[in-house]
Write a protein that holds these residues in place. Structure first.
Motif, PDB file in Angstrom:
ATOM      1  N   ASP A   9       5.649 -25.517  31.109  1.00  0.00           N
ATOM      2  CA  ASP A   9       4.814 -25.299  32.268  1.00  0.00           C
ATOM      3  C   ASP A   9       3.590 -24.539  31.810  1.00  0.00           C
ATOM      4  O   ASP A   9       3.688 -23.529  31.124  1.00  0.00           O
ATOM      5  N   VAL A  11       1.113 -23.550  34.087  1.00  0.00           N
ATOM      6  CA  VAL A  11       0.684 -22.658  35.157  1.00  0.00           C
ATOM      7  C   VAL A  11       1.871 -22.259  36.024  1.00  0.00           C
ATOM      8  O   VAL A  11       2.409 -23.088  36.737  1.00  0.00           O
ATOM      9  N   ASP A  13       2.851 -20.899  39.183  1.00  0.00           N
ATOM     10  CA  ASP A  13       2.293 -20.564  40.485  1.00  0.00           C
ATOM     11  C   ASP A  13       3.150 -21.263  41.528  1.00  0.00           C
ATOM     12  O   ASP A  13       3.656 -22.348  41.280  1.00  0.00           O
ATOM     13  N   ASP A  17       1.491 -26.272  40.182  1.00  0.00           N
ATOM     14  CA  ASP A  17       2.195 -26.228  38.902  1.00  0.00           C
ATOM     15  C   ASP A  17       1.665 -27.351  38.028  1.00  0.00           C
ATOM     16  O   ASP A  17       1.332 -28.430  38.533  1.00  0.00           O
ATOM     17  N   SER A  39      -6.818 -23.759  42.700  1.00  0.00           N
ATOM     18  CA  SER A  39      -6.042 -24.174  41.526  1.00  0.00           C
ATOM     19  C   SER A  39      -6.855 -24.978  40.506  1.00  0.00           C
ATOM     20  O   SER A  39      -6.332 -25.374  39.471  1.00  0.00           O
ATOM     21  N   ASP A  42      -6.752 -23.669  36.929  1.00  0.00           N
ATOM     22  CA  ASP A  42      -5.436 -23.880  36.319  1.00  0.00           C
ATOM     23  C   ASP A  42      -5.243 -25.351  35.936  1.00  0.00           C
ATOM     24  O   ASP A  42      -4.689 -25.655  34.886  1.00  0.00           O
ATOM     25  N   LEU A  45      -7.148 -26.012  32.798  1.00  0.00           N
ATOM     26  CA  LEU A  45      -6.443 -25.497  31.610  1.00  0.00           C
ATOM     27  C   LEU A  45      -5.435 -26.521  31.106  1.00  0.00           C
ATOM     28  O   LEU A  45      -5.346 -26.788  29.907  1.00  0.00           O
ATOM     29  N   ALA A  46      -4.664 -27.085  32.011  1.00  0.00           N
ATOM     30  CA  ALA A  46      -3.653 -28.072  31.625  1.00  0.00           C
ATOM     31  C   ALA A  46      -4.313 -29.335  31.077  1.00  0.00           C
ATOM     32  O   ALA A  46      -3.890 -29.872  30.046  1.00  0.00           O
TER      33      ALA A  46
END
Length: 92
Positions: A9, A11, A13, A17, A39, A42, A45-46
């Motif tokens: 995972d 993030v 949150d 997710d 979000s 985040d 980032l992914a």
């Protein structure tokens, strides 16, 4: 800098997710929950982490996204454009 874990995972949150896995020769980014202004960073980032991984295709799984605002859509489109500019396949 250490190499990222193979499956994890990204993030943690409750409303959003992101999980990245390597599966069948491709990178799978699974996004869950609300993909909105809160979000977006985040999600980026992914998506950025998936882009940094091996040069294979990337599948972005949106099947568990419950809401997507314009910021989330922009993050997805920019990620797909970046992958395609590298000559990599991107699937939604």
């Amino acid at each position: 800098m250490t190499a990222p874990a193979r499956d994890h995972d990204v993030v943690p949150d409750e409303s959003f997710d992101a999980k990245i896995q390597e599966q069948d020769g491709r990178i799978v980014v699974t996004l869950r929950g609300e993909l909105d202004m809160a979000s977006e960073a985040d999600a980026r980032l992914a998506l950025d982490e998936a882009e940094r991984r091996s040069g294979g295709p990337v599948l972005i799984d949106l099947s568990e996204v419950t809401f997507m605002g314009s910021n989330g859509l922009r993050a997805l489109l920019e990620s797909v454009e970046s992958l395609e500019a590298q000559g990599r396949a991107a699937e939604l």
